[in-house]
Design a protein around this motif. Structure first.
Motif, PDB file in Angstrom:
ATOM      1  N   GLY A  83     -21.653  -8.688  -1.606  1.00 38.85           N
ATOM      2  CA  GLY A  83     -21.795 -10.126  -1.771  1.00 38.85           C
ATOM      3  C   GLY A  83     -21.497 -10.637  -3.166  1.00 38.85           C
ATOM      4  N   HIS A  84     -21.056  -9.763  -4.063  1.00 39.55           N
ATOM      5  CA  HIS A  84     -20.674 -10.200  -5.415  1.00 39.55           C
ATOM      6  C   HIS A  84     -19.427 -11.073  -5.267  1.00 39.55           C
ATOM      7  N   PRO A  85     -19.497 -12.377  -5.620  1.00 42.18           N
ATOM      8  CA  PRO A  85     -18.392 -13.307  -5.328  1.00 42.18           C
ATOM      9  C   PRO A  85     -17.028 -12.860  -5.856  1.00 42.18           C
ATOM     10  N   GLU A  86     -16.966 -12.428  -7.099  1.00 42.60           N
ATOM     11  CA  GLU A  86     -15.674 -12.034  -7.661  1.00 42.60           C
ATOM     12  C   GLU A  86     -15.144 -10.767  -7.003  1.00 42.60           C
ATOM     13  N   ASN A  87     -16.038  -9.826  -6.699  1.00 39.46           N
ATOM     14  CA  ASN A  87     -15.613  -8.593  -6.045  1.00 39.46           C
ATOM     15  C   ASN A  87     -15.114  -8.880  -4.632  1.00 39.46           C
ATOM     16  N   GLU A  88     -15.786  -9.755  -3.924  1.00 43.97           N
ATOM     17  CA  GLU A  88     -15.349 -10.118  -2.569  1.00 43.97           C
ATOM     18  C   GLU A  88     -13.988 -10.816  -2.615  1.00 43.97           C
ATOM     19  N   TYR A  89     -13.800 -11.680  -3.603  1.00 52.47           N
ATOM     20  CA  TYR A  89     -12.523 -12.382  -3.766  1.00 52.47           C
ATOM     21  C   TYR A  89     -11.393 -11.387  -4.060  1.00 52.47           C
ATOM     22  N   CYS A  90     -11.639 -10.459  -4.971  1.00 47.94           N
ATOM     23  CA  CYS A  90     -10.623  -9.450  -5.305  1.00 47.94           C
ATOM     24  C   CYS A  90     -10.303  -8.577  -4.108  1.00 47.94           C
ATOM     25  N   ASP A  91     -11.315  -8.228  -3.329  1.00 48.79           N
ATOM     26  CA  ASP A  91     -11.090  -7.421  -2.135  1.00 48.79           C
ATOM     27  C   ASP A  91     -10.209  -8.174  -1.141  1.00 48.79           C
ATOM     28  N   LYS A  92     -10.458  -9.462  -0.996  1.00 51.11           N
ATOM     29  CA  LYS A  92      -9.650 -10.295  -0.088  1.00 51.11           C
ATOM     30  C   LYS A  92      -8.191 -10.328  -0.541  1.00 51.11           C
ATOM     31  N   ILE A  93      -7.977 -10.541  -1.831  1.00 50.23           N
ATOM     32  CA  ILE A  93      -6.614 -10.590  -2.370  1.00 50.23           C
ATOM     33  C   ILE A  93      -5.927  -9.233  -2.211  1.00 50.23           C
ATOM     34  N   ALA A  94      -6.644  -8.168  -2.484  1.00 47.17           N
ATOM     35  CA  ALA A  94      -6.066  -6.826  -2.362  1.00 47.17           C
ATOM     36  C   ALA A  94      -5.608  -6.561  -0.932  1.00 47.17           C
ATOM     37  N   LYS A  95      -6.398  -6.968   0.034  1.00 52.85           N
ATOM     38  CA  LYS A  95      -6.024  -6.772   1.438  1.00 52.85           C
ATOM     39  C   LYS A  95      -4.789  -7.597   1.788  1.00 52.85           C
ATOM     40  N   GLN A  96      -4.737  -8.840   1.298  1.00 51.59           N
ATOM     41  CA  GLN A  96      -3.576  -9.696   1.561  1.00 51.59           C
ATOM     42  C   GLN A  96      -2.303  -9.088   0.974  1.00 51.59           C
ATOM     43  N   GLU A  97      -2.393  -8.601  -0.249  1.00 52.36           N
ATOM     44  CA  GLU A  97      -1.222  -8.013  -0.908  1.00 52.36           C
ATOM     45  C   GLU A  97      -0.802  -6.717  -0.217  1.00 52.36           C
ATOM     46  N   ALA A  98      -1.767  -5.940   0.232  1.00 53.77           N
ATOM     47  CA  ALA A  98      -1.439  -4.703   0.945  1.00 53.77           C
ATOM     48  C   ALA A  98      -0.701  -5.012   2.243  1.00 53.77           C
ATOM     49  N   LEU A  99      -1.100  -6.078   2.931  1.00 56.45           N
ATOM     50  CA  LEU A  99      -0.407  -6.473   4.160  1.00 56.45           C
ATOM     51  C   LEU A  99       1.021  -6.920   3.867  1.00 56.45           C
ATOM     52  N   LYS A 100       1.225  -7.613   2.752  1.00 52.55           N
ATOM     53  CA  LYS A 100       2.576  -8.029   2.364  1.00 52.55           C
ATOM     54  C   LYS A 100       3.478  -6.815   2.154  1.00 52.55           C
ATOM     55  N   VAL A 101       2.975  -5.838   1.442  1.00 50.57           N
ATOM     56  CA  VAL A 101       3.750  -4.627   1.180  1.00 50.57           C
ATOM     57  C   VAL A 101       4.047  -3.903   2.486  1.00 50.57           C
ATOM     58  N   LYS A 102       3.054  -3.833   3.351  1.00 53.44           N
ATOM     59  CA  LYS A 102       3.238  -3.176   4.648  1.00 53.44           C
ATOM     60  C   LYS A 102       4.318  -3.887   5.459  1.00 53.44           C
ATOM     61  N   ASP A 103       4.290  -5.220   5.455  1.00 54.96           N
ATOM     62  CA  ASP A 103       5.288  -6.004   6.192  1.00 54.96           C
ATOM     63  C   ASP A 103       6.683  -5.830   5.594  1.00 54.96           C
ATOM     64  N   GLU A 104       6.773  -5.715   4.261  1.00 56.96           N
ATOM     65  CA  GLU A 104       8.072  -5.531   3.599  1.00 56.96           C
ATOM     66  C   GLU A 104       8.700  -4.199   3.962  1.00 56.96           C
ATOM     67  N   LYS A 105       7.884  -3.210   4.248  1.00 52.37           N
ATOM     68  CA  LYS A 105       8.391  -1.881   4.565  1.00 52.37           C
ATOM     69  C   LYS A 105       8.898  -1.775   6.000  1.00 52.37           C
ATOM     70  N   LYS A 106       8.590  -2.758   6.820  1.00 50.34           N
ATOM     71  CA  LYS A 106       9.024  -2.723   8.240  1.00 50.34           C
ATOM     72  C   LYS A 106      10.495  -3.010   8.355  1.00 50.34           C
TER      73      LYS A 106
END
Length: 106
Positions: A83-106
């Protein structure tokens, strides 16, 4: 674990001036211990762990070490997914960026 080191490296590389006083917060014990305890020992031991094995991802640790020398970094651990706000925000961004990279590799 490789991603956590890469994220810290990218953040420090983005700083165009130095030195900065930086408080680095992460939920990665590996990164915290590496920065606060292990790096200096690994260097003295020619990039070997206390058990004599080569340090994993030595290239990343070396890059990180060079960047750490340019700034005054205090590394702090925080509990992840608590529930740490900044950590939750960073986790959200990291997941979004990981999905972008995954989509680029397709």
């Amino acid at each position: 674990m490789k991603q956590e080191k890469s994220a810290v490296i990218k953040a420090l590389e983005a700083l165009k001036k130095s030195p900065y006083d930086i408080d680095l917060y992460t939920d990665s014990n590996y990164v915290i211990n590496g920065i606060n305890s292990w790096l200096e020992k690994w260097i003295k031991n020619n990039w070997k762990t206390s058990s004599g094995k080569p340090v994993e991802n030595q290239d990343l640790w070396q890059r990180l070490y060079e960047l750490l020398k340019k700034h005054r970094v205090k590394a702090h651990w925080i509990k992840g997914h608590s529930g740490h706000p900044e950590n939750e925000y960073c986790d959200k961004i990291a997941k979004q960026e990981a999905l972008k990279v995954k989509d680029e590799k397709k």
